[in-house]
Every structure is written in C-alpha cells, then in structure tokens.
Scaffold this active site. Structure first.
Site, PDB file in Angstrom:
ATOM      1  N   GLU A 796       0.814  -1.219   0.000  1.00 48.42           N
ATOM      2  CA  GLU A 796       0.000   0.000   0.000  1.00 48.42           C
ATOM      3  C   GLU A 796       0.845   1.265   0.000  1.00 48.42           C
ATOM      4  O   GLU A 796       1.733   1.436   0.842  1.00 48.42           O
ATOM      5  CB  GLU A 796      -0.929   0.006   1.221  1.00 48.42           C
ATOM      6  CG  GLU A 796      -1.858   1.197   1.267  1.00 48.42           C
ATOM      7  CD  GLU A 796      -2.898   1.106   2.371  1.00 48.42           C
ATOM      8  OE1 GLU A 796      -3.724   2.036   2.495  1.00 48.42           O
ATOM      9  OE2 GLU A 796      -2.895   0.097   3.105  1.00 48.42           O
ATOM     10  N   LYS A 813      -8.512  -1.142   1.362  1.00 52.95           N
ATOM     11  CA  LYS A 813      -9.498  -1.568   2.347  1.00 52.95           C
ATOM     12  C   LYS A 813     -10.337  -2.649   1.698  1.00 52.95           C
ATOM     13  O   LYS A 813     -10.906  -2.458   0.637  1.00 52.95           O
ATOM     14  CB  LYS A 813     -10.392  -0.409   2.793  1.00 52.95           C
ATOM     15  CG  LYS A 813      -9.899   0.280   4.048  1.00 52.95           C
ATOM     16  CD  LYS A 813     -10.078  -0.619   5.265  1.00 52.95           C
ATOM     17  CE  LYS A 813      -9.284  -0.096   6.455  1.00 52.95           C
ATOM     18  NZ  LYS A 813      -7.887  -0.566   6.440  1.00 52.95           N
TER      19      LYS A 813
END
Length: 1015
Positions: A796, A813
């Site tokens: 990420e 997410k």
C-alpha cells in the site's frame, strides 16, 4: 452613464431591508441606516474579485453550459437604473462561503467542490475556533459571507462540544442562507425542537436511492426508484420525523426498498403521514417562494408521469414523459409576498410509505436547508448539482433582498494585507490570499515555516544501461555485509498490479550522511532529536516545534540544482529515508497520545549516496551528493544557533572539518562523490560478470530450525498476541457501539503479535520475506543500536508527491485470502469485488483521503481515477483505490504529509475522533506499524508507504502489527480472523527462514489464517 440604486419597498422584507446596491456609494450610504443588531442589513463585503477557477468565468458570470446570453436569470440581477431610467444588470460576484467544520474528515471535500462552484475558496473554521460573538461580527459587521455550510461530524447535536457554535447560528441567524450536512442536518432539526434518535441501523459508506419533492435544492435532479439518484450515507442517528415542528418541511426521503425500516423505530410514521397534500408552501424571507411545494418528482401516475424542471427564465414546468405536452407552471421567483402554489400539476397521491427515512428538510420561514446524506462523497450521484443548487438558492435569496453584496472588496488589491483586524478579539486568526484562494490559518497552522540558511547541493551520477542484475544481489554486494546496519532499501520487489517502478538503496555514506532519531516528549511536545554523523559525532537537542517542523526547515534549506536531476526518470535525488511512526499523530491534530512507544517515533537517514534501479529498463543509476556552497545570509531563525545555522547544520560544519577551510572541504567532498560513484559502478559491473547469487546464499545462512506441525505450521517459539481472542472480539464490539452512537463511521482496530528472536539474521529473513511475499512498497531499514530493524512487505502506498506536483494516495481496504485452487481463487476474488461491507470500508477511506488531499490541493484537482480495483498478491486479494490531486504552490511537501498522516486506512473516519477512540481501546503504542516508510527528496518530492505486513525487530524481540476496519456491518469473530490473515505473510516468511518447511494448508475460506497460528 451614472448608476442610481433602485429601492425595494417590499414590506415583508423590511426586517432585512435596505437599498439594492448599484454602487459602492450606495452601499456606504445604506450602511448609515440604523438597524437592530440582529436584524442588520446584510450587504456582503467581498475581499477580492478572483480570476477564474474551476467553472467560474473570468467575466464573473456563472457557467451553466449555456452561452452568456442564455444564462439563467438567477445569474443576473438588477443593480439599479441609469440616467434614462433603464435597469442596469449587475454581473454575478463569487459566492463567499463559510464552512463550520465539526471536526469531520470529509469537510475538505465540500471545500473542494464549493471552491469550483462558488468561484472562490470557502473559509473553513472549526466549530469551537471562534466564539459566536466573533462569528456574528464576521456575518453582520464585516458581512464577510454569502452563506454558511455546517459540515458533517462525529457525535450528536445534542452534545454542545460536538456541535459548537453551529447550534446558536441556526437559532439566531434567521437571515443567513445555511446548508447543513449530516450532523448539520440533525442540528437544524434539533435547533427547532425535533428529536434526534438512533436510526434503525447505522449506515456508513452505503448507498440509498432518494425521493424528493422538487425543492430547488434538488433542481434538475431525478427522483425515486430507478432514477439514478443514489446517495452515500454516513450516519447512525436521524431526525425523528414525527417530532418535527411545522416550521421544518421534509424535502427528501429514502426510497422504501432501501431503508430497511423497522417497526420498532421510535416515531415510525404511518403510510401517508407526510406530504399528504399535493402541495405545501414555503414562504421564504423576502417573499421568495422558490420551492416546488410538496410535489414528488417522477411520481408514479401511469401515463401522466414526469418531472418538475426549471426553464431558463426561472419559470417552472411539469415535463411529462412521452408525447404529452409540458405544463407551464409560471415563475415562482417573482419576489412577491404571496404564497406560491403550483397549479395545473397532476394530482399526486402520497408515495411516502412506512419505512422511508428523512433525508432532507428546509425551514418554512428561513433560508435554512439540510441533507442527511453526503453530497460531497465521490459515489453520490448529483452531489455537485446539489451544492450548485445551494449556490443558486443563495443568489436568488439575496436578489430578493433590498441589499446586494458590495462589489468593492475589503482588502482591495492587497493580497497580503492582514485580515486579523477585521476579526476583533479573535487571536491568531489571519485570512490571506493565496493565488485565487483565500486561506484562513489559526495559530500558524498551514503557514510556511522560516527556513534555515540554504545549503546548495549538487549531484554526481553515473548510469549503467540495460544491466540486468538482480536488485537483491546488488544490495548484498554493496550494503549487505554483516548485519547490514545503517542501510536502507526501498524495494519494489514486484511490478505486479502496476506497482512502483524504481528501487532505492544506500548505506552509511559520505560527509553529508546522518542518522536521525526522534522521540516525542511526554506531553507530545519538546521531543528529543538525536543526530549522528558518519564519523560518530553526536548532537542532541529538544525540538519545541516538533519533528515535522524540523523536517520542513531542513528540506527547504537544502535545494538541489535542477539541472543535475531533471533527466532522471525517478524522483529521488538524495534526501531523508526512513520511517515516521504512528504516534507522530500528536503533531497532526490529535491532542495527546495515550501510549508511548519504546522505539524512536521517527528514524531517518540523510542519504547522500544511493543506487537506483529501474525495473522496467534494467537501468542502474548511482548517485552521490556533495555540497557546493553555503549561502551567506545567516539569519536569526528560532531554533538556530548563534551562527545563524540550524543545530544540524552547525553540527555538519564541525563534523566536516570546516575549520580546515571551506573551499578545500568543498573540493574534497566533490572528489569523494565522483570517486564513490565510479567505484560503485565498477563493483556492480564485476558482480554481473561473476554471476553469483549472493541473495540465495544469504537466505540459506540461518542456523535456526523450527518444529513444524504439518497442516498448522506451528513452530517454536510461537508468537503471542497482545490481546486474547476474547478481548479482541470484545474490542470489536466496543467499536461497533461507538459507531452505533454516531461517534465514528469506521474504526481501524489493531493489535500486535510478539516473540523473542535471540540472534536472528534479520537481513537474511528480509530476503526470504521479499521472495515469498513480493510487494510494490516493500522496504528494509536497519538503524543499528539506535533504532529498530524493519522488514516490510507493504502493498500500500500512503502518499506520493512527484516532481510535477501531483499527489497520489492508494488506500487499501477490503481483504480476502487467496484460494487453494484457481476456481476457488476466482470465487474469492468475485466475492471481494461485490462485497457491500468491503465496498463501504473502501469508500469511507477514499472519501477521507480525498479530504486530506483536498486540504493541500488546487481546488477542483482532487479526483479518483481508480475506485475499488481488485489487486491480488501472494496471500491475499485486496480492494485498492487511487486518489490524486495537484499540490498548491503555497503548501510545502511536509505540510502535505502532515495533512494526511497517519494514513486514513489505518485510522478510520472521522479521523481525529476515531484516533481518540482507538487510543482508549488499544492497549499499547503502534510504533512503526501503521506509520510510513519512504523517502523525502531534496527536490521536494516524496514517496511513502503504509507500514503493514511488517516485522519490526528491537532489543531481542520481533513484533507484527495487524488489524482491520470495524464497521456497522462487521462480525466480531470474522474481524479476529481477518486480523490473523494479515499476519500470514510475515509469519510464514519467518517460519520458512528458520526452518525450511513444506507444510501447506487450504487458504480458500474467509476464516482463520492458514499461516503459523499465534497463541
């Protein structure tokens, strides 16, 4: 021709009366009229007519998709009469909006949209930043704003600390156009006696279809089931519609099929209890009845169905479907004091059914409007249209008032004039212009710091083209000897999913090299900074202004010559490399930390030597920084020594032997840089010729073995969790309780797993981790005895700023394990792609990141090029979005980081309140985990990851942080299993390195992680 103001004698507008402004003289003359304080005429004083931004044209006319001659009548107003008695048309001025921020994480999404819509940026003030008397001074004495927007926020309007001055504004300022959003919607109801209650279920990051009654706030927006008008909702509380007074008029509801309304909901209305008649009147002040009174748009009337629309002249028309002719209703914006009833409309039976939830309302006698949903969300249909409509409502409202906003500005043409004098007794408030924007900074927040004297840096570089040597072998050759202390490697170990293209590595280098560690003080201020140079000299000092302030000054004071790096295909040209720990949140708006980390809260290398690998072209760049000159302007900046240099720069002068003569030292530094690049190129070339796989040898060097229990992969010694399963599940339940009460939309709960490590070869372990779980934002950091060793396999990106000024965040997410077969893997991928829970998690963080970037980006530039794309890695599928914006010129790179730190995917939203909740629930500090690793380059670029899937070694112990986003839809047991799933990659790598296991396990379930099981 001279312009003479025309006077309105409308008796209904007398309490707001005055003279329709046609000149500055008229405004000044009218200002002398005596009015009661609360009923003072409201000519807005604008500071400056700005140039075009977004959709606002240079001639200050509104762009509506029509030519200027076809513009809406609401974009023109009669400003007076000329000498012949003819009306003179005034050009529309930008709309000045005040946003009252209820400490929400979506406020700057409103700011971004309104900046473009209004033609000038709003001013944002926290709800407790000024007193109500000071706000009233701005509204009535300075007449500084056309309208006010009350933002969303955590909590309830019944709690004064949650709503601040907004409640008093709604009660006492009856003559100010106001739009409330979410919490602001509830506040409008609460201000007039309606009751705020729990919704049937909390809805966060989920969409509902909306029906409305054609109110001007919903002008040109379809309505009802199948219309395409879907909105994003973030709320746990609602207005009990039964408790609404007559002065509040409902204007929009959820479509029944989406509401999941339960009969036990307090005040559940019976069918048809709202809007039973086909019309209602909303008599706005000044006689502006600009509503469609109670008519549901797109009502289901068989053949005679249609939509209420506005003609270009402001008149209303019932636009019927098929070949039926339109029914012209007439112009309701006639300024008369008569109630406007829609005539010739088909009879509309009530379509309000039991189960619909109130989504919007307006005050019957005030220009106050509110919506429960979030028009600013990236996924709300027609969200921008709603805000444009509010702007038009504002224009129409003031056109019906005898006074018009003054065209002359308070600041005139002086962009830099201090506006604080206009806000008496408001300490620390300063409104200043920045290009086409107005910014308000409080107590220095957002202002550029004074930089230390410049140290001019040069770059010596060499390039090996098309030299296909593995990055891991290059690192082993150059920096991997022994424990690889004082080294870094920003490792793009995979190019899958379009990951990072370049890897950066370096070690203890030349005369500019430094190791910096920073530990926050007990109260969050006055932390200790320790700096050590390559010769071992150490300086230590207290940073009263904090670490981000220090970095800001350092980066501003070390410019690199652009000609030295302009041809690089990458952004890094030397600078700071390392990590910023989660507890630095205390410098980003959080009042305090409940837990203090035993590790440094930040650790960085000042890297003056680096090797950069281009994984696309197989090119290798070798860089060395050297100092060319020291600027002679030695100022007296706070935090500097008596010489005028910053503490770190003074240390540098001492350590680098400036006493031997500046010129001699500079020449020596340049020669050392040239020598290092030349020797490094030779070593890499020789390595390629030898063809030795140094990394494979290092991976097999461990002396440790593990006891493997086939099928469960249990090894000795096991990891222990910071909290038991029962405690973690209980914490998830607490998070859901906070969400239920409106305190948060999403809570990213985490915990830590730990075990002793003894004498482990951490670099060999990292080589195993990067092979087993390659990731685009992986990293290796080793700070010797003065900081941790970090083995990170993060997929990420937190935030990147490239040389062109583009900011990018890539929040993750939504996570599911990989399948044990191709069929199962595709099933899990599909499940993730269509999971409402995971979509809601991702959307909440996307909106949060849009907000964070919106604080520092050019208005209108924040956008989402990719929303919820599924990316697949070795052990998991993930939902990844991309958010981008263009950095404003007046914002420094460090301020961009500060605006978004910690990454929203590790906190939840609203960020500040949620981090306070997390501090109360989590039992210890997060440290490096949840922070960021990356570089801060001397050319003002940076690239930073989110620290997840990471092993942190310190003082004979290793820790792994893991967690997940808790939402209203979360299952506590499933959240615990997801937390374990996220530890799988680093734990398996450790087990592999310590003992070459071959055990496998099914991975295709949304259940317990199949990695080594923590106990």
């Amino acid at each position: 021709m001279a312009t003479v103001p025309s006077v309105s004698c409308n008796p209904s507008a007398s309490r707001f009366g005055g003279i329709r402004e046609g000149s500055v003289f008229a405004a000044k003359r009218a200002a002398s009229i005596c009015w009661p304080r609360t009923c003072k005429p409201w000519p807005l004083v604008l500071w400056k007519q700005s140039e075009a931004i977004g959709s606002f044209s240079r001639c200050n006319r509104w762009r509506t998709g029509r030519s200027s001659s076809e513009s809406h009548s609401c974009c023109r107003s009669k400003g007076g009469r000329d000498d012949d008695g003819k009306d003179v048309e005034l050009e529309q001025q930008p709309i000045r909006t005040l946003i009252l921020d209820n400490y929400d994480s979506y406020t700057y999404n409103l700011f971004q949209l309104l900046s473009v819509i209004n033609g000038v940026a709003p001013i944002v003030l926290k709800n407790d930043e000024i007193t109500f008397d000071e706000l009233r001074h701005l509204l009535y004495e300075e007449r500084a704003f056309h309208n006010v927007v009350i933002s969303p926020g955590p909590g309830t309007p019944t709690r004064p600390k949650d709503i601040g001055i907004c409640m008093q504004l709604l009660k006492e300022c009856a003559d100010i156009p106001i739009l409330g959003v979410c919490l602001g919607h509830q506040a409008l109801g609460c201000a007039h006696g309606a009751e705020v209650v729990h919704a049937p279920e909390p809805i966060h990051g989920r969409l509902s279809e909306i029906q409305h009654n054609g109110h001007p706030l919903f002008r040109d927006i379809p309505s009802g089931a199948g219309s395409g008008f879907k909105v994003v909702r973030y709320h746990s509380l609602v207005i009990d519609a039964i408790s609404m007074p007559e002065d509040l008029i409902p204007t929009a509801w959820t479509v029944v099929s989406d509401s999941n309304y339960v009969s036990s909901f307090k005040g559940a209305p019976s069918a048809g209890s709202f809007l039973e008649s086909s019309a209602w009147s909303c008599n706005f002040l000044g006689g502006n009845s600009s509503t469609l009174d109670g008519v549901w748009m797109q009502s289901h009337l068989g053949e005679d169905q249609g939509m209420v629309m506005h003609n270009e002249d402001g008149s209303l028309v019932w636009r019927r479907q098929g070949s039926l002719p339109d029914l012209v209703v007439g112009n309701v914006f006639d300024g008369s004091n008569n109630q406007s009833w829609l005539t010739e409309l088909p009879s509309v039976p009530s379509v309000k059914k039991e189960g619909a939830l109130l989504m919007a309302m307006s005050h019957r006698h005030r220009p106050h409007h509110a919506v429960q949903f979030h028009p600013e969300s990236v996924a709300t249909a027609y969200g921008r249209q709603i805000l444009e409509n509010f702007s038009k409502i504002t224009q129409e409202y003031w056109q019906q008032q005898p006074w018009q906003p003054a065209k002359e500005t308070y600041l005139g043409n002086d962009k830099n004039k201090d506006f604080s004098a206009a806000v008496p007794n408001v300490a620390g408030i300063n409104m200043q212009w920045a290009d086409d924007r107005v910014e308000l900074s409080v107590n220095g927040v957002g202002q550029s710091t004074s930089a230390a004297p410049n140290i001019a840096l040069r770059i010596h570089s060499q390039k090996l083209s098309g030299f296909a040597v593995k990055a891991e072998n290059i690192f082993c050759e150059l920096f991997g000897s022994g424990a690889a202390e004082d080294t870094f490697w920003l490792d793009s170990s995979t190019r899958d999913q379009g990951g990072a293209r370049f890897s950066y590595m370096g070690g203890k280098g030349g005369p500019l090299w430094r190791r910096l560690t920073y530990s926050i003080g007990e109260t969050g201020a006055g932390g200790i900074l320790r700096i050590e140079d390559s010769a071992g000299h150490v300086k230590q000092n207290v940073l009263e202004e904090g670490f981000f302030d220090f970095l800001n000054k350092e980066l501003e004071s070390r410019p690199c010559l652009e000609a030295d790096y302009e041809d690089f295909p990458f952004d890094f040209c030397g600078g700071y490399v390392g990590y910023l720990g989660y507890e630095l949140k205390v410098e980003c708006g959080v009042q305090s930390n409940s837990h203090k980390s035993s590790l440094p809260d930040a650790a960085l290398f000042l890297a003056d030597r680096a090797v950069v690998i281009d994984h696309v072209n197989d090119d290798i760049y070798v860089l060395a920084l050297f100092q060319e000159s020291l600027s002679t302007h030695l100022g007296t900046v706070k935090g500097q020594s008596g010489t005028g240099l910053s503490m770190e720069h003074e240390s540098q002068m001492h350590c680098n032997g400036f006493h031997r003569g500046l010129q001699t030292q500079l020449e020596s530094d340049k020669e050392a840089a040239e020598l290092w690049t030349s020797m490094t190129i030779q070593r890499i070339t020789a390595l390629g010729q030898r063809g030795i796989d140094l990394a494979a040898e290092r991976r097999q060097s461990s002396r440790f073995t593990s006891s493997i229990n086939t099928g469960k992969e249990v090894y000795i010694p096991p990891f222990t969790t910071e909290k038991s399963k029962a405690t973690y599940i209980s914490d998830v339940t607490k998070c859901k309780s906070y969400i239920r009460d409106g305190e948060s939309y999403e809570v990213c709960l985490t915990t830590q797993l730990r075990r002793k490590t003894n004498d482990l070869d951490t670099f060999g372990l990292y080589l195993t981790l990067r092979k087993m779980n390659p990731a685009p934002y992986a990293s290796w950091l080793h700070f010797g005895n003065h900081g941790p060793c970090v083995c990170c396999s993060s997929p990420e990106r937190f935030l990147q700023l490239d040389r062109s000024g583009t900011l990018e965040a890539k929040p993750i997410k939504g996570t599911l394990p990989r399948g044990s077969s191709q069929v199962e893997d595709e099933r899990l991928r599909y499940e993730l792609q269509h999971s409402e829970k995971d979509h809601a998690e991702n959307l909440m963080i996307v909106d949060l990141l849009r907000n964070d970037l919106g604080r520092v980006s050019v208005p209108g530039s924040v956008h989402v090029p990719s929303l919820m794309a599924v990316e697949s890695y070795t052990t998991v599928h993930t939902l990844v979005s991309t958010v981008r914006g263009a950095k404003r010129d007046d914002i420094t790179p460090i301020k961009c980081i500060q605006a978004a730190f910690p990454g929203g995917s590790m906190t939840g939203a609203p960020k500040l309140r949620t981090m306070e909740i997390l501090d109360s629930i989590e039992s210890g500090p997060r440290g490096v985990y949840s922070g960021t690793v990356g570089f801060l380059s001397f050319n003002s670029s940076f690239d930073l990851n989110i620290v997840i899937r990471t092993l942190v070694f310190s003082e004979g112990e290793v820790s792994i942080g893991a967690g997940g986003a808790v939402t209203a839809l979360s299952n506590p047991d499933a959240e615990y299993e997801e937390m374990l799933l996220k530890t799988r990659a680093p734990i398996r790598a450790m087990a592999k390195f310590e003992g070459d296991y071959g055990a496998t396990n099914g991975q295709g379930q949304r259940g317990p992680a199949a990695s080594a099981v923590p106990t």
